[in-house]
Design a protein around this motif. Structure first.
Motif, PDB file in Angstrom:
ATOM      1  N   PHE A  27       0.646  -1.192   0.023  1.00 46.43           N
ATOM      2  CA  PHE A  27      -0.136   0.091  -0.016  1.00 46.43           C
ATOM      3  C   PHE A  27       0.841   1.320  -0.105  1.00 46.43           C
ATOM      4  O   PHE A  27       0.419   2.355  -0.160  1.00 46.43           O
ATOM      5  CB  PHE A  27      -0.804  -0.077   1.196  1.00 46.43           C
ATOM      6  CG  PHE A  27      -2.431  -0.384   1.010  1.00 46.43           C
ATOM      7  CD1 PHE A  27      -2.696  -1.720   0.988  1.00 46.43           C
ATOM      8  CD2 PHE A  27      -3.247   0.594   0.934  1.00 46.43           C
ATOM      9  CE1 PHE A  27      -4.040  -1.864   0.670  1.00 46.43           C
ATOM     10  CE2 PHE A  27      -4.558   0.117   0.655  1.00 46.43           C
ATOM     11  CZ  PHE A  27      -5.108  -1.083   0.382  1.00 46.43           C
ATOM     12  N   ILE A  28       1.966   1.222   0.377  1.00 42.12           N
ATOM     13  CA  ILE A  28       2.802   2.368   0.774  1.00 42.12           C
ATOM     14  C   ILE A  28       3.156   3.228  -0.613  1.00 42.12           C
ATOM     15  O   ILE A  28       2.931   4.376  -0.726  1.00 42.12           O
ATOM     16  CB  ILE A  28       4.262   1.854   1.184  1.00 42.12           C
ATOM     17  CG1 ILE A  28       4.791   3.100   1.917  1.00 42.12           C
ATOM     18  CG2 ILE A  28       5.148   1.423   0.248  1.00 42.12           C
ATOM     19  CD1 ILE A  28       5.799   2.796   3.174  1.00 42.12           C
ATOM     20  N   ASP A  29       3.291   2.464  -1.828  1.00 37.62           N
ATOM     21  CA  ASP A  29       3.321   3.253  -2.959  1.00 37.62           C
ATOM     22  C   ASP A  29       2.147   3.848  -3.401  1.00 37.62           C
ATOM     23  O   ASP A  29       2.241   5.098  -4.068  1.00 37.62           O
ATOM     24  CB  ASP A  29       3.709   2.315  -4.271  1.00 37.62           C
ATOM     25  CG  ASP A  29       5.257   1.901  -4.301  1.00 37.62           C
ATOM     26  OD1 ASP A  29       6.080   2.735  -3.574  1.00 37.62           O
ATOM     27  OD2 ASP A  29       5.690   0.635  -4.738  1.00 37.62           O
ATOM     28  N   HIS A  30       0.876   3.349  -3.173  1.00 37.82           N
ATOM     29  CA  HIS A  30      -0.332   3.940  -3.298  1.00 37.82           C
ATOM     30  C   HIS A  30      -0.435   5.313  -2.690  1.00 37.82           C
ATOM     31  O   HIS A  30      -0.892   6.314  -2.970  1.00 37.82           O
ATOM     32  CB  HIS A  30      -1.336   3.038  -3.290  1.00 37.82           C
ATOM     33  CG  HIS A  30      -2.824   3.525  -3.350  1.00 37.82           C
ATOM     34  ND1 HIS A  30      -3.566   4.091  -2.062  1.00 37.82           N
ATOM     35  CD2 HIS A  30      -3.397   3.738  -4.272  1.00 37.82           C
ATOM     36  CE1 HIS A  30      -4.554   4.540  -2.666  1.00 37.82           C
ATOM     37  NE2 HIS A  30      -4.764   4.356  -4.068  1.00 37.82           N
ATOM     38  N   THR A  31      -0.053   5.190  -1.340  1.00 38.07           N
ATOM     39  CA  THR A  31      -0.213   6.227  -0.276  1.00 38.07           C
ATOM     40  C   THR A  31       0.714   7.174  -0.696  1.00 38.07           C
ATOM     41  O   THR A  31       0.102   8.540  -0.850  1.00 38.07           O
ATOM     42  CB  THR A  31       0.291   5.590   1.129  1.00 38.07           C
ATOM     43  OG1 THR A  31      -0.502   4.606   1.374  1.00 38.07           O
ATOM     44  CG2 THR A  31       0.028   6.962   2.058  1.00 38.07           C
ATOM     45  N   GLU A  32       1.812   7.045  -1.108  1.00 38.56           N
ATOM     46  CA  GLU A  32       2.636   8.215  -1.551  1.00 38.56           C
ATOM     47  C   GLU A  32       2.236   8.735  -2.953  1.00 38.56           C
ATOM     48  O   GLU A  32       2.148   9.905  -2.975  1.00 38.56           O
ATOM     49  CB  GLU A  32       4.128   7.751  -2.145  1.00 38.56           C
ATOM     50  CG  GLU A  32       4.924   8.692  -2.589  1.00 38.56           C
ATOM     51  CD  GLU A  32       6.506   8.104  -2.911  1.00 38.56           C
ATOM     52  OE1 GLU A  32       7.338   9.051  -3.599  1.00 38.56           O
ATOM     53  OE2 GLU A  32       6.589   6.985  -2.861  1.00 38.56           O
ATOM     54  N   SER A  33       1.589   8.237  -3.974  1.00 33.67           N
ATOM     55  CA  SER A  33       0.902   8.705  -5.106  1.00 33.67           C
ATOM     56  C   SER A  33      -0.179   9.650  -4.789  1.00 33.67           C
ATOM     57  O   SER A  33      -0.420  10.780  -5.177  1.00 33.67           O
ATOM     58  CB  SER A  33       0.484   7.391  -5.871  1.00 33.67           C
ATOM     59  OG  SER A  33       1.649   6.695  -6.538  1.00 33.67           O
TER      60      SER A  33
END
Length: 167
Positions: A27-33
């Motif tokens: 989920f971390i990449d989605h959160t950053e985006s």
């Protein structure tokens, strides 16, 4: 639809994503985006930058995380909350030098604002801040520091809310 550009709603979504990404790293990449998209919508909303710094620190992109948090704190040199946020990011990033400096700045600002003397106990954090500090220490496997912070939370609650001592 209607919540697409509601920053308050998007901030709540980011907070949920951040909590999920603690346990599900995909989920971390989605959160950053999502955070970066929100910053594009409203670049003046400083809270988003601390959310981005937190997310980057959890991705182990420590240099950018510290840079972002330091810049926001420097833009607000008399805002103790910004320096507290910087300290949390620094702890996540294993930068105790930055964390210590930021917490000293919090202490100095609050001593000036509230008239505390240097003899007053510790760093002058409230119960919620101490709990956040303890959680960051747990997240970084610094268990002794976490226990110490939780002890301070308990002492704070006992001092400021005697009925909490019964819990």
């Amino acid at each position: 639809g209607r919540n697409r550009f509601n920053l308050e709603y998007l901030t709540d979504v980011i907070i949920l994503d951040q909590e999920i990404s603690r346990y599900e790293t995909s989920f971390i990449d989605h959160t950053e985006s999502l955070i970066r998209a929100c910053i594009n919508i409203n670049p003046e909303y400083e809270r988003l930058y601390f959310m981005l710094a937190d997310t980057l620190a959890r991705k182990k992109d420590y240099e950018e995380a510290i840079e972002i948090a330091s810049n926001i704190a420097a833009q607000n040199p008399v805002n103790d909350i910004k320096y507290f946020e910087l300290a949390l990011i620094a702890i996540l990033s294993s930068r105790d030098d930055v964390a210590s400096s930021a917490l000293e700045k919090v202490k100095a600002l609050r001593m000036t604002e509230y008239g505390y003397s240097s003899a007053d106990k510790n760093i002058i954090l409230d119960g919620g801040e101490l709990r956040r500090l303890a959680q960051i220490y747990l997240d970084t496997n610094r268990f002794y520091d976490a226990i110490h912070s939780y002890q301070q939370v308990i002492a704070y609650l006992q001092e400021n809310s005697p009925e909490a001592a019964l819990i």
